[in-house]
Write a protein that holds these residues in place. Sequence first.
Motif, PDB file in Angstrom:
ATOM      1  N   SER A  66       1.679  -6.732 -24.267  1.00  0.00           N
ATOM      2  CA  SER A  66       0.882  -8.274 -24.272  1.00  0.00           C
ATOM      3  C   SER A  66       2.075  -9.045 -23.769  1.00  0.00           C
ATOM      4  O   SER A  66       1.780  -9.897 -22.954  1.00  0.00           O
ATOM      5  N   HIS A  67       3.348  -8.850 -24.398  1.00  0.00           N
ATOM      6  CA  HIS A  67       4.371  -9.968 -24.010  1.00  0.00           C
ATOM      7  C   HIS A  67       5.047  -9.449 -22.449  1.00  0.00           C
ATOM      8  O   HIS A  67       5.662 -10.551 -22.041  1.00  0.00           O
ATOM      9  N   HIS A  68       4.660  -8.349 -22.227  1.00  0.00           N
ATOM     10  CA  HIS A  68       5.485  -7.857 -20.721  1.00  0.00           C
ATOM     11  C   HIS A  68       4.126  -7.473 -19.677  1.00  0.00           C
ATOM     12  O   HIS A  68       4.190  -6.717 -18.810  1.00  0.00           O
ATOM     13  N   ARG A  69       3.148  -8.579 -19.978  1.00  0.00           N
ATOM     14  CA  ARG A  69       1.953  -8.041 -19.083  1.00  0.00           C
ATOM     15  C   ARG A  69       2.376  -8.256 -17.618  1.00  0.00           C
ATOM     16  O   ARG A  69       1.919  -7.471 -16.695  1.00  0.00           O
ATOM     17  N   ILE A  70       2.929  -9.255 -17.096  1.00  0.00           N
ATOM     18  CA  ILE A  70       3.230  -9.716 -15.772  1.00  0.00           C
ATOM     19  C   ILE A  70       4.196  -8.495 -15.042  1.00  0.00           C
ATOM     20  O   ILE A  70       3.792  -7.911 -14.077  1.00  0.00           O
ATOM     21  N   GLU A  71       5.403  -8.053 -16.058  1.00  0.00           N
ATOM     22  CA  GLU A  71       5.992  -6.979 -15.517  1.00  0.00           C
ATOM     23  C   GLU A  71       5.174  -5.781 -15.269  1.00  0.00           C
ATOM     24  O   GLU A  71       5.563  -4.852 -14.206  1.00  0.00           O
ATOM     25  N   LEU A  72       4.425  -5.209 -16.189  1.00  0.00           N
ATOM     26  CA  LEU A  72       3.466  -4.226 -16.090  1.00  0.00           C
ATOM     27  C   LEU A  72       2.448  -4.287 -14.944  1.00  0.00           C
ATOM     28  O   LEU A  72       2.356  -3.368 -13.925  1.00  0.00           O
ATOM     29  N   GLY A  73       2.167  -5.367 -14.495  1.00  0.00           N
ATOM     30  CA  GLY A  73       1.371  -5.659 -13.678  1.00  0.00           C
ATOM     31  C   GLY A  73       1.950  -5.436 -12.198  1.00  0.00           C
ATOM     32  O   GLY A  73       1.435  -4.676 -11.286  1.00  0.00           O
ATOM     33  N   ILE A  74       3.063  -6.062 -11.999  1.00  0.00           N
ATOM     34  CA  ILE A  74       4.063  -6.007 -10.897  1.00  0.00           C
ATOM     35  C   ILE A  74       4.315  -4.528 -10.597  1.00  0.00           C
ATOM     36  O   ILE A  74       4.091  -4.043  -9.597  1.00  0.00           O
ATOM     37  N   THR A  75       4.542  -3.842 -11.620  1.00  0.00           N
ATOM     38  CA  THR A  75       5.140  -2.390 -11.759  1.00  0.00           C
ATOM     39  C   THR A  75       3.956  -1.532 -11.033  1.00  0.00           C
ATOM     40  O   THR A  75       4.130  -0.790 -10.344  1.00  0.00           O
ATOM     41  N   GLY A  76       2.859  -1.780 -11.577  1.00  0.00           N
ATOM     42  CA  GLY A  76       1.410  -0.936 -11.238  1.00  0.00           C
ATOM     43  C   GLY A  76       1.119  -1.396  -9.772  1.00  0.00           C
ATOM     44  O   GLY A  76       0.892  -0.359  -9.303  1.00  0.00           O
ATOM     45  N   ALA A  77       1.414  -2.496  -9.748  1.00  0.00           N
ATOM     46  CA  ALA A  77       0.994  -2.724  -8.014  1.00  0.00           C
ATOM     47  C   ALA A  77       1.857  -1.969  -7.056  1.00  0.00           C
ATOM     48  O   ALA A  77       1.446  -1.541  -5.959  1.00  0.00           O
ATOM     49  N   ALA A  78       3.098  -2.127  -7.413  1.00  0.00           N
ATOM     50  CA  ALA A  78       4.135  -1.540  -6.649  1.00  0.00           C
ATOM     51  C   ALA A  78       3.949  -0.029  -6.723  1.00  0.00           C
ATOM     52  O   ALA A  78       3.962   0.561  -5.445  1.00  0.00           O
ATOM     53  N   ALA A  79       3.499   0.691  -7.874  1.00  0.00           N
ATOM     54  CA  ALA A  79       3.336   1.984  -7.815  1.00  0.00           C
ATOM     55  C   ALA A  79       2.134   2.555  -6.829  1.00  0.00           C
ATOM     56  O   ALA A  79       2.092   3.521  -6.271  1.00  0.00           O
ATOM     57  N   ALA A  80       1.078   1.687  -6.976  1.00  0.00           N
ATOM     58  CA  ALA A  80       0.032   1.937  -6.052  1.00  0.00           C
ATOM     59  C   ALA A  80       0.268   1.516  -4.922  1.00  0.00           C
ATOM     60  O   ALA A  80      -0.345   2.488  -3.659  1.00  0.00           O
ATOM     61  N   TYR A  81       0.760   0.792  -4.295  1.00  0.00           N
ATOM     62  CA  TYR A  81       1.380   0.599  -2.903  1.00  0.00           C
ATOM     63  C   TYR A  81       2.143   1.765  -2.432  1.00  0.00           C
ATOM     64  O   TYR A  81       1.881   2.342  -1.363  1.00  0.00           O
ATOM     65  N   ILE A  82       3.232   2.146  -3.179  1.00  0.00           N
ATOM     66  CA  ILE A  82       4.100   3.264  -2.970  1.00  0.00           C
ATOM     67  C   ILE A  82       3.270   4.593  -2.805  1.00  0.00           C
ATOM     68  O   ILE A  82       3.330   5.313  -1.853  1.00  0.00           O
ATOM     69  N   GLY A  83       2.208   4.824  -3.986  1.00  0.00           N
ATOM     70  CA  GLY A  83       1.388   5.830  -3.835  1.00  0.00           C
ATOM     71  C   GLY A  83       0.433   5.950  -2.344  1.00  0.00           C
ATOM     72  O   GLY A  83       0.350   6.780  -2.093  1.00  0.00           O
ATOM     73  N   CYS A  84       0.229   4.770  -2.141  1.00  0.00           N
ATOM     74  CA  CYS A  84      -0.638   4.754  -0.677  1.00  0.00           C
ATOM     75  C   CYS A  84       0.310   5.065   0.328  1.00  0.00           C
ATOM     76  O   CYS A  84      -0.247   6.105   1.463  1.00  0.00           O
ATOM     77  N   ILE A  85       1.361   4.741   0.384  1.00  0.00           N
ATOM     78  CA  ILE A  85       2.331   4.847   1.698  1.00  0.00           C
ATOM     79  C   ILE A  85       2.783   6.606   1.465  1.00  0.00           C
ATOM     80  O   ILE A  85       2.623   7.036   2.691  1.00  0.00           O
ATOM     81  N   ILE A  86       2.855   7.234   0.458  1.00  0.00           N
ATOM     82  CA  ILE A  86       3.571   8.621   0.585  1.00  0.00           C
ATOM     83  C   ILE A  86       2.089   9.452   0.122  1.00  0.00           C
ATOM     84  O   ILE A  86       2.103  10.568   0.026  1.00  0.00           O
ATOM     85  N   SER A  87       0.810   9.054   0.170  1.00  0.00           N
ATOM     86  CA  SER A  87      -0.182   9.586  -0.023  1.00  0.00           C
ATOM     87  C   SER A  87      -0.447  10.380  -1.284  1.00  0.00           C
ATOM     88  O   SER A  87      -0.928  11.651  -1.316  1.00  0.00           O
ATOM     89  N   ALA A  88       0.272   9.835  -2.264  1.00  0.00           N
ATOM     90  CA  ALA A  88       0.131  10.341  -3.618  1.00  0.00           C
ATOM     91  C   ALA A  88      -1.190  10.018  -4.367  1.00  0.00           C
ATOM     92  O   ALA A  88      -0.939   8.724  -5.084  1.00  0.00           O
ATOM     93  N   ASP A  89      -2.312  10.497  -4.431  1.00  0.00           N
ATOM     94  CA  ASP A  89      -3.530   9.733  -5.013  1.00  0.00           C
ATOM     95  C   ASP A  89      -3.383   9.822  -6.629  1.00  0.00           C
ATOM     96  O   ASP A  89      -3.712   8.573  -7.029  1.00  0.00           O
ATOM     97  N   LEU A  90      -2.515  10.649  -7.347  1.00  0.00           N
ATOM     98  CA  LEU A  90      -2.457  10.205  -8.800  1.00  0.00           C
ATOM     99  C   LEU A  90      -1.587   8.989  -9.127  1.00  0.00           C
ATOM    100  O   LEU A  90      -2.150   8.315 -10.041  1.00  0.00           O
ATOM    101  N   MET A  91      -0.655   9.051  -8.322  1.00  0.00           N
ATOM    102  CA  MET A  91       0.193   7.541  -8.345  1.00  0.00           C
ATOM    103  C   MET A  91      -0.561   6.459  -7.917  1.00  0.00           C
ATOM    104  O   MET A  91      -0.395   5.314  -8.456  1.00  0.00           O
ATOM    105  N   MET A  92      -1.279   6.650  -6.895  1.00  0.00           N
ATOM    106  CA  MET A  92      -1.813   5.217  -6.403  1.00  0.00           C
ATOM    107  C   MET A  92      -2.969   4.857  -7.592  1.00  0.00           C
ATOM    108  O   MET A  92      -2.972   3.728  -7.846  1.00  0.00           O
ATOM    109  N   TYR A  93      -3.751   5.630  -8.023  1.00  0.00           N
ATOM    110  CA  TYR A  93      -4.776   5.341  -9.057  1.00  0.00           C
ATOM    111  C   TYR A  93      -4.169   4.818 -10.270  1.00  0.00           C
ATOM    112  O   TYR A  93      -4.638   4.039 -11.135  1.00  0.00           O
ATOM    113  N   ALA A  94      -3.146   5.553 -10.825  1.00  0.00           N
ATOM    114  CA  ALA A  94      -2.484   5.235 -12.025  1.00  0.00           C
ATOM    115  C   ALA A  94      -1.999   3.897 -11.865  1.00  0.00           C
ATOM    116  O   ALA A  94      -2.097   2.942 -12.644  1.00  0.00           O
TER     117      ALA A  94
END
Length: 73
Positions: free
Chosen positions: A26-54
């Motif tokens: 809960s203290h690092h909510r913003i950082e986790l959200g940004i990391t998750g969004a970046a992981a989803a974006y990179i997953g879209c670029i490299i077509s890695a479904d599991l990374m995108m969904y996670a």
Amino acid sequence: MKAISAKVPASLRIAKIAHEMAMCLSHHRIELGITGAAAAYIGCIISADLMMYAGAVLALLSVKPIEKKGGRK
């Protein structure tokens, strides 16, 4: 004289660890959200479904809903 020792049950220790993890998240909510969004974006670029969904799930879990209901104050 014997010393009296009391051991904490395992369920209480697990609950304490889970509570500490929840507080840390809960203290690092913003950082986790940004990391998750970046992981989803990179997953879209490299077509890695599991990374995108996670990444998308992590980003969505970091959003805290507002509990206010409409109306003037």
